[in-house]
Enzyme design. Structure first.
Site, PDB file in Angstrom:
ATOM      1  N   SER A  39       0.853  -1.189   0.000  1.00  0.00           N
ATOM      2  CA  SER A  39       0.000   0.000   0.000  1.00  0.00           C
ATOM      3  C   SER A  39       0.890   1.240   0.000  1.00  0.00           C
ATOM      4  O   SER A  39       2.111   1.135   0.075  1.00  0.00           O
ATOM      5  CB  SER A  39      -0.904   0.003   1.230  1.00  0.00           C
ATOM      6  OG  SER A  39      -0.126   0.309   2.367  1.00  0.00           O
ATOM      7  N   LYS A  40       0.248   2.386  -0.039  1.00  0.00           N
ATOM      8  CA  LYS A  40       0.985   3.654  -0.094  1.00  0.00           C
ATOM      9  C   LYS A  40       1.951   3.799   1.078  1.00  0.00           C
ATOM     10  O   LYS A  40       2.959   4.472   0.976  1.00  0.00           O
ATOM     11  CB  LYS A  40      -0.007   4.817  -0.084  1.00  0.00           C
ATOM     12  CG  LYS A  40      -0.791   4.875  -1.383  1.00  0.00           C
ATOM     13  CD  LYS A  40      -1.322   6.264  -1.655  1.00  0.00           C
ATOM     14  CE  LYS A  40      -1.992   6.296  -3.010  1.00  0.00           C
ATOM     15  NZ  LYS A  40      -3.423   6.498  -2.926  1.00  0.00           N
ATOM     16  N   ARG A  41       1.585   3.203   2.184  1.00  0.00           N
ATOM     17  CA  ARG A  41       2.420   3.198   3.372  1.00  0.00           C
ATOM     18  C   ARG A  41       3.849   2.720   3.066  1.00  0.00           C
ATOM     19  O   ARG A  41       4.809   3.133   3.692  1.00  0.00           O
ATOM     20  CB  ARG A  41       1.763   2.182   4.310  1.00  0.00           C
ATOM     21  CG  ARG A  41       1.861   2.353   5.739  1.00  0.00           C
ATOM     22  CD  ARG A  41       0.751   1.534   6.449  1.00  0.00           C
ATOM     23  NE  ARG A  41       0.423   0.257   5.862  1.00  0.00           N
ATOM     24  CZ  ARG A  41       1.132  -0.856   6.001  1.00  0.00           C
ATOM     25  NH1 ARG A  41       2.246  -0.847   6.692  1.00  0.00           N
ATOM     26  NH2 ARG A  41       0.729  -1.981   5.444  1.00  0.00           N
TER      27      ARG A  41
END
Ligand code: GLU
Length: 467
Positions: free
Chosen positions: A234-236
């Site tokens: 994910s963007k994380r």
């Protein structure tokens, strides 16, 4: 068999590297077998679909070198086709209208939850027909549906576990599981390679094929990409959009190669050209467990492709990617610059590194690293540099390395200093830093005018004044 594959992005976000990998697999599988690869834009979600995302997806696919056959298909333009198939399902008794209200359905759901039961629609309208509303698919009441997945193997689902799912909304607009079947059939798709987040949809799609009397394609669900912490990417975890990798300075060849290897293997090989892949790629070597993203490996591949790129193509790329400013175009494409470039490519990891390693010979004004100045431009070295400038000016051809060596040797002897001390000082004056290729290489490639401007001009430069 004539292989036909497709990539079917929804333009509700940027092209994610997971989506790009799915596209690459479909693309390579088709190319390998001399088949066709189609693009279908799944833009039926009017609220979330955006033209900008569609353009971004197309640009990223082009950047990755994935050309598709024929014209892109837009679901938003196929209402009549969907209508025809919806009617077929209605007429054959495989679909029915349902006008249960939201409140009714919600009540039913809550009751099921409170009784610890599955929250399936109670099928009121299936047994008490109505003539308007949403259209639901009539699930078989028993039996099972088996997905013969080309990657994951056989997956069996009990039909009674699946809802009479909605295939068209009350306004007549069809839903994903329905449109995908109609389109894959109409487009002659033989193999559906997609993320395993769609496995749950597949039995529904298989049952629609069956109800329409159509042959389903082969399904191959690719396991997800995980972040380095083994959690769903994910963007994380950093960049997830292909365009972000492009902006960061990755080459498309490197990202393409990297994504192919993420979940697919060919012995211990790591580096594959597109031609190699078109000759050897197949779905039977896609792994059935999730692949973990490794930035080190991607970086390593990027360095490999940067190193092996022809300097002229590299120069053109630096210009087209707007890493090099247009005003230095001529200089960048000149012979000295192109013959110097491989030495910088050798150590660069990102496209930006190639340009920053050459900037000193392309731009008039360079940034000078103050720490390097302090360390290497000592009071003892200044007269040595002055003498060096005088001697070099006498040379007609600064690319004559034998002569260069002789000049340096004689200066070293005269002043009793080390080669390293003078080399570092010259390096700082010419490039602004104390890391660069060999000093003779720099002197023989930089513009003569620029060379003397920097060698002689440092006395007047305020950064050197306080020494
Ligand atoms: N539009 C779907 C998505 O972006 C693709 C579904 C499919 O490949 O069948 O997830």
């Amino acid at each position: 068999m004539n292989i036909v594959t497709r990539f079917a992005p929804s333009p509700t976000g940027n092209l994610h590297i997971g989506g790009a990998r799915t596209a690459i697999f479909n693309y390579l599988f088709a190319r390998r077998h001399g088949g066709k690869f189609h693009l279908r834009i799944e833009d039926t979600d009017i609220e979330r679909s955006r033209k900008e995302y569609e353009e971004e997806i197309l640009t990223s696919m082009k950047w990755l070198g994935m050309d598709y056959d024929g014209k892109a298909v837009y679901q938003s333009q196929r209402t009549d086709i969907y209508r025809k198939y919806l009617n077929m399902l209605l007429e054959s008794g495989n679909a029915y209208y349902c006008n249960c209200s939201r409140e009714e359905l919600e009540k039913e759901r809550e009751l099921a939850i409170s009784q610890g039961k599955k929250t399936l629609y109670g099928r009121k309208c299936r047994y008490n027909p109505v003539s308007a509303g949403v259209l639901r698919f009539k699930m078989p009441e028993d039996g099972e549906t088996v997905i013969n997945d080309a990657i994951l193997g056989d997956i069996t689902i009990m039909n009674r576990e699946i809802d009479d799912f909605i295939i068209a909304r009350a306004d007549g607009s069809p839903t994903y599981n329905f449109t995908v079947v109609v389109d894959d059939h109409e487009m002659g798709i033989t193999h559906v390679i997609r993320g395993d987040d769609h496995v749950n949809n597949t039995p529904k799609q298989l049952l629609i094929y069956r109800a329409l009397g159509l042959e389903p394609p082969v399904f191959a669900h690719v396991p997800m990409i995980l972040g380095p912490d083994k959690k769903k990417l994910s963007k994380r975890h950093g960049s997830t959009a292909v365009s972000q990798y492009r902006e960061a300075g990755y080459l498309p060849e490197a990202l393409f190669n990297y994504l192919v290897r993420l979940g697919w293997s060919h012995g211990d090989d790591e580096i594959f050209s597109r031609d190699d892949l078109v000759n050897i790629f197949d779905i039977d070597h896609i792994g059935n467990s999730a692949a973990v993203l490794s930035m080190e490996k991607l970086l390593w591949l990027n360095a490999h492709y940067i190193k092996n790129m022809n300097p002229k193509n590299m120069a053109l790329l630096l210009l087209s990617e707007k890493i090099a400013p247009p005003e230095i175009k001529e200089k960048l494409l000149s012979e000295p610059s192109l013959s110097f470039m491989p030495m910088i490519q050798e150590r660069a990891k990102m496209l930006g590194d190639v340009y920053s390693g050459m900037r000193f010979m392309l731009e008039e004004d360079i940034e000078i690293n103050a720490t390097a100045v302090k360390k290497h431009i000592t009071p003892e070295i200044m007269p040595v540099i002055d003498k060096l400038a005088v001697e070099l000016e006498k040379m007609e051809d600064l690319a004559d390395t034998e002569k260069l060596e002789a000049v340096f040797k004689s200066i070293i002897e005269t002043y009793g200093i080390k080669m390293k001390a003078i080399a570092q000082a010259v390096r700082v004056l010419l490039t602004g830093t104390d890391v660069s290729p060999g000093i003779f290489e720099i002197i023989s490639h930089i513009d003569r005018e620029l060379l003397f401007k920097r060698l002689k001009g440092f006395h007047d430069n305020p950064i050197f004044e306080k020494l």
